[in-house]
Every structure is written in structure tokens, then in C-alpha cells.
Scaffold this motif. Structure first.
Motif, short mmCIF file in Angstrom:
data_model
loop_
_atom_site.label_atom_id
_atom_site.label_comp_id
_atom_site.label_asym_id
_atom_site.label_seq_id
_atom_site.Cartn_x
_atom_site.Cartn_y
_atom_site.Cartn_z
N THR A 181 0.85 -1.19 0.00
CA THR A 181 0.00 0.00 0.00
C THR A 181 0.88 1.24 0.00
OG1 THR A 181 -0.12 0.16 2.41
CG2 THR A 181 -1.81 -1.18 1.32
N ARG A 182 0.31 2.34 -0.43
CA ARG A 182 1.06 3.59 -0.38
C ARG A 182 0.16 4.73 0.08
NH1 ARG A 182 0.62 6.45 -5.76
NH2 ARG A 182 -0.54 4.99 -7.04
N VAL A 183 0.79 5.73 0.64
CA VAL A 183 0.07 6.90 1.14
C VAL A 183 -0.21 7.83 -0.03
CG1 VAL A 183 0.21 8.91 2.66
CG2 VAL A 183 1.14 6.71 3.41
N ARG A 201 -4.16 9.65 7.24
CA ARG A 201 -3.55 9.28 5.96
C ARG A 201 -4.54 8.52 5.09
NH1 ARG A 201 1.70 10.55 6.80
NH2 ARG A 201 2.63 10.08 8.80
N ARG A 225 -4.78 6.03 2.07
CA ARG A 225 -3.89 5.04 1.48
C ARG A 225 -4.56 4.34 0.31
NH1 ARG A 225 0.51 3.57 4.73
NH2 ARG A 225 0.51 4.63 6.73
#
Length: 153
Positions: A11-13, A27, A29
Motif C-alpha cells: 500500500t502507499r500513502v 492518511r 492510502r
């Protein structure tokens, strides 16, 4: 951070925002596997604090109990959840800055009382009436008079 939908760790922000009080980070995501979006919240982790009760008992500090008492005091008042969270954050920040691991319930009550006085006077009166264990209308009247005079702290 694992995706709550597919359990992938990939996963990424996408977006980060600080709360109004700068005590937490929200955040957004994105999961790279299933393309789901989800939100996480990072908050300050309080050091373990014990509360010394009037009768000498000790119990662990309970953030939810504090929030509940503030919510009860501000119930049906023109106070937003954001304002309540701001007060809660101020109080928790104050606890974090205290060097002791044991805080008397009386000190916690005073901190809450002072923050509610600034936020909403009716909420303050509600909280103080329980905190100070008011027994009759005269107690309320004298508190209201002190507030009107601006001398209660």
C-alpha cells in the motif's frame, strides 16, 4: 500497512493531513493490489498513567472515560465534535507533559474544568456539578454567580 480488504502489504500513502491540534495524522492510502482506498489515523501514544482516586485506589487512566464525561457535559450544547476533540487533545497533551506517572483524580478534574470553562459555560457548570458533588440549588447559584463575576478558576 496492510490493506483491510485484501491483506496485501503493498500500500502507499496518497494524502496526509494533520489534525487541527497537530496531535494526529490522517492518511489516505491506496492498495496497489486491489486498488482499494482506506484511511488510517496516527495518534500520540500516551505513556502509561495511573489515576489516584479520592479513596486511595489506583486505576489506569481511561481516555474513553474522559471523553464520555466531556461529551455528557457538552450534550445538546452548541459545541462541535472538533471542539471536543481539541479539548481532549489539550488535556492529553497536558498529561503527557507531566513528569509523574500517577495523577490525582482531583488534578484531572481541575484540568477538565478549566478547559470546559473556556469552551462552554453551561458544560462547565454541568461538569462541576458532578465533579464537586453539588447537593442543592444553592451550590448551582453560587457557581453561576462566580462565573458571572468572572472570578471562578
Amino acid at each position: 500497512m496492510k490493506c483491510p480488504f485484501c491483506n496485501s502489504a503493498d500500500t502507499r500513502v496518497k494524502n496526509s493531513r494533520h489534525s487541527d491540534d497537530n496531535m494526529s495524522v490522517r492518511r489516505r492510502r491506496l492498495c496497489e493490489v486491489c486498488n482499494s482506498r482506506f484511511t488510517t489515523l496516527e495518534e500520540l501514544l500516551l505513556k502509561p498513567i495511573m489515576v489516584l482516586k479520592k479513596d486511595g485506589r489506583m486505576e489506569p487512566f481511561d481516555k474513553q472515560k474522559l471523553l464520555t464525561s466531556i461529551m455528557l457535559a457538552t450534550n445538546k450544547r452548541p459545541v462541535t465534535h472538533a471542539q471536543i476533540n481539541m479539548v481532549l487533545s489539550k488535556i492529553l497533551y497536558k498529561f503527557e507533559s507531566v513528569k509523574e506517572d500517577v495523577i490525582p483524580a482531583r488534578v484531572i478534574g481541575e484540568i477538565v474544568k478549566n478547559n470546559l470553562l473556556v469552551l462552554d459555560k453551561v458544560a462547565y457548570i454541568r461538569f462541576v456539578s458532578v465533579y464537586m458533588d453539588f447537593s442543592d440549588a444553592d451550590d448551582f447559584c453560587s457557581l453561576v454567580e462566580k462565573i458571572k463575576e468572572g472570578s471562578d478558576k
